[in-house]
Design an enzyme around this catalytic site. Sequence first.
Site, short mmCIF file in Angstrom:
data_model
loop_
_atom_site.label_atom_id
_atom_site.label_comp_id
_atom_site.label_asym_id
_atom_site.label_seq_id
_atom_site.Cartn_x
_atom_site.Cartn_y
_atom_site.Cartn_z
N ASN A 48 0.84 -1.20 0.00
CA ASN A 48 0.00 0.00 0.00
C ASN A 48 0.88 1.25 0.00
OD1 ASN A 48 0.60 -0.80 2.69
ND2 ASN A 48 -1.14 0.31 3.52
N GLU A 50 0.23 5.21 0.68
CA GLU A 50 -0.75 6.22 1.10
C GLU A 50 -0.36 7.61 0.61
OE1 GLU A 50 -1.27 5.53 5.33
OE2 GLU A 50 -2.41 3.70 4.92
N CYS A 59 -4.05 0.61 -2.53
CA CYS A 59 -3.94 -0.65 -1.79
C CYS A 59 -2.82 -1.53 -2.36
CB CYS A 59 -5.25 -1.43 -1.88
SG CYS A 59 -6.57 -0.77 -0.86
N GLU A 61 -2.97 -4.64 -3.12
CA GLU A 61 -3.46 -5.49 -4.21
C GLU A 61 -3.39 -4.76 -5.55
OE1 GLU A 61 -4.84 -4.90 -1.30
OE2 GLU A 61 -6.06 -6.57 -0.58
N CYS A 92 -10.32 -5.02 0.43
CA CYS A 92 -11.46 -4.10 0.45
C CYS A 92 -12.36 -4.39 -0.75
CB CYS A 92 -10.98 -2.65 0.43
SG CYS A 92 -10.36 -2.10 -1.19
N CYS A 95 -10.83 -3.65 -4.16
CA CYS A 95 -9.78 -4.59 -4.58
C CYS A 95 -10.37 -5.95 -4.95
CB CYS A 95 -8.71 -4.72 -3.50
SG CYS A 95 -7.61 -3.29 -3.52
N1 THU Z 1 -5.14 -1.84 2.66
C1 THU Z 1 -4.58 -2.57 1.65
O1 THU Z 1 -3.58 -2.16 1.05
N2 THU Z 1 -5.14 -3.76 1.34
C2 THU Z 1 -6.16 -4.35 2.03
O2 THU Z 1 -6.56 -5.45 1.70
C3 THU Z 1 -6.78 -3.63 3.14
C4 THU Z 1 -6.32 -2.24 3.38
C5 THU Z 1 -4.50 -0.57 3.03
C6 THU Z 1 -5.21 0.69 2.63
C7 THU Z 1 -4.65 1.69 3.62
O3 THU Z 1 -3.40 2.16 3.16
C8 THU Z 1 -4.41 0.85 4.86
O4 THU Z 1 -4.37 -0.49 4.44
C9 THU Z 1 -5.48 1.04 5.93
O5 THU Z 1 -6.74 0.90 5.39
#
Ligand code: THU
Length: 138
Positions: A48, A50, A59, A61, A92, A95
């Site tokens: 991920n 941000e 994300c 994925e 999520c 994804c």
């Molecule tokens: N996140 C992912 O990268 N993948 C997931 O399957 C769940 C959530 C990330 C998004 C964000 O940067 C952090 O986790 C918190 O939500």
Amino acid sequence: MSKSAEAGLGQLFAAAKAAQANAYAPYSRFKVGAALRAPDGAIYSGCNVENAAYPQGACAEAGAIAAMALAGKRRIAEILVVGDGEALCTPCGGCRQRIREFAAPDTPIHIAGPEGIRKSFTLDELLPSFGPDNLTDR
Ligand code: THU
């Protein structure tokens, strides 16, 4: 599970853990790694990333899928997601749909914690959904 399937999952877990270590998550402080295997055995991973403008974050994925597409591949044989904490780090909603584009209903989605795989689902269990096949054969 066969020995080779077990070894393959080990590689997928190692790739996802390595990706997780490079996650950029200064806002949520929740680092995620994802790794997918293409049908030819090649592994693509992502973390991920941000952003101070929160909705622009990506994300893990999405990163793994982008790496796969960049390599010219178009199918996900299986995918593994690793996150910390007690709760299962399931993809999520967005994804799930991203995975759906390149996977079949029975494609395995493995959810891992730092210690290893905790639970495995099929894509169809997580998202019975609309996909590319809905737009063919019309
Ligand atoms: N996140 C992912 O990268 N993948 C997931 O399957 C769940 C959530 C990330 C998004 C964000 O940067 C952090 O986790 C918190 O939500």
